[in-house]
Design a protein around this motif. Structure first.
Motif, short mmCIF file in Angstrom:
data_model
loop_
_atom_site.label_atom_id
_atom_site.label_comp_id
_atom_site.label_asym_id
_atom_site.label_seq_id
_atom_site.Cartn_x
_atom_site.Cartn_y
_atom_site.Cartn_z
N ALA A 1 8.11 -2.65 -15.01
CA ALA A 1 7.53 -1.91 -16.13
C ALA A 1 8.58 -1.04 -16.82
O ALA A 1 8.63 -0.96 -18.06
N ASP B 1 -2.40 -4.29 -15.60
CA ASP B 1 -2.96 -3.08 -15.00
C ASP B 1 -4.47 -3.18 -14.76
O ASP B 1 -5.01 -2.46 -13.92
N THR C 1 0.78 -4.93 -20.80
CA THR C 1 0.62 -3.86 -19.80
C THR C 1 -0.82 -3.69 -19.38
O THR C 1 -1.12 -3.56 -18.19
N TYR C 2 -1.73 -3.69 -20.35
CA TYR C 2 -3.15 -3.54 -20.04
C TYR C 2 -3.65 -4.70 -19.17
O TYR C 2 -4.47 -4.51 -18.28
N SER D 1 -1.78 -11.86 -23.67
CA SER D 1 -1.11 -10.98 -24.64
C SER D 1 -0.61 -11.77 -25.85
O SER D 1 -0.66 -11.28 -26.98
#
Length: 276
Positions: free
Chosen positions: A242, A199, A195-196, A71
């Protein structure tokens, strides 16, 4: 009946469908029975088992390491990529670059994962931590570009013109005007990429190698052998993390909005001349 807002009812139903399974999962993570069929009593046994599962904890740390690194790199590349797209002189070039960026966003993860697997196989790159890291950086960049571009479009162009008229060079304009103006978009892009990355399953499943795994791949492997409430405990912790990230991002956004509202009221504020 006339006073009922059907849009609100619809939104309420959607949230119920989304959050009821999560609440169900969290509830049974405290089940003493060890199954998800009947709740027989409250226990923290599954959380203790999770704390003693060294392999799963190491995988969780590896997952966070990949998410943070990917990220950060994707945010830097995506930010400068968005700036490059925004300042493209030709409209046709700008449209082409945006189309290429959007194609990666809408492409199925299976296609992206298979493409990376084929690429790494052709060049002889060993699958493992770095193959997962590079893949996550690649699919996160378009997300960051999409988050940053609207902030660039909403930026006050007069500040850049004034800075250049006052003798600021390109680096000063970028550092003192552009980056602070789009900081909320950069932050949003970082959180979305993070987050991606945590996940992601499909792309990671293709490019991970023996001896390395992420939480999504590990949970999938364990779930195939039978549902364990240790997975429920881990999922509960991830959900709370989260929620904490989203809450932190919300407060940061609120602070930035407050600063923007109060800045014009400050008589000592000389933002336009800050680059000198």
């Amino acid at each position: 009946m006339k006073n009922i807002k059907w849009s609100s009812v619809y939104l309420f139903i959607v949230f119920i469908l989304l959050y009821v399974p999560i609440v169900y999962l969290i509830y049974y993570s405290f089940n003493a029975a060890g199954t998800m069929n009947q709740f027989d009593g409250f226990t923290l046994e599954h959380y203790r088992a999770l704390a003693e599962d060294t392999r799963l904890l190491m995988i969780a740390l590896d997952t966070l390491r990949v998410a943070l690194l990917s990220s950060l790199v994707a945010t830097m590349i995506g930010t400068f990529g968005a700036i490059g797209i925004y300042y493209s002189r030709k409209r046709r070039t700008q449209g082409l670059l945006m189309s290429l960026n959007n194609v990666l966003l809408v492409s199925p993860d299976v296609i992206i994962g298979a493409s990376f697997l084929l690429l790494f196989t052709i060049v002889g790159f060993r699958l493992g931590f770095y193959s997962v890291l590079f893949s996550h950086i690649a699919f996160s960049i378009p997300i960051v570009v999409l988050m940053v571009l609207p902030r660039l479009e909403g930026m006050n162009a007069n500040m850049i013109t004034a800075a250049r008229d006052l003798g600021a060079n390109q680096w000063q304009v970028l550092k003192e005007i552009i980056l602070p103006s789009i900081s909320s978009g950069i932050l949003a892009g970082f959180f979305m990429a993070f987050t991606y990355s945590i996940d992601d399953f499909a792309v990671t499943f293709f490019v991970t190698g023996n001896g390395f795994a992420t939480l999504s791949v590990e949970i999938y492997s364990r779930a195939r052998q039978g549902v364990s409430l240790e997975i429920n405990a881990l999922s509960t912790i991830l959900f709370l993390v989260a929620m904490a990230i989203v809450t932190g991002y919300y407060f940061i956004q609120q602070q930035q909005r407050t600063k923007k509202k109060t800045a014009p009221m400050d008589p000592m504020n000389h933002e336009k001349g800050g680059i000198l």
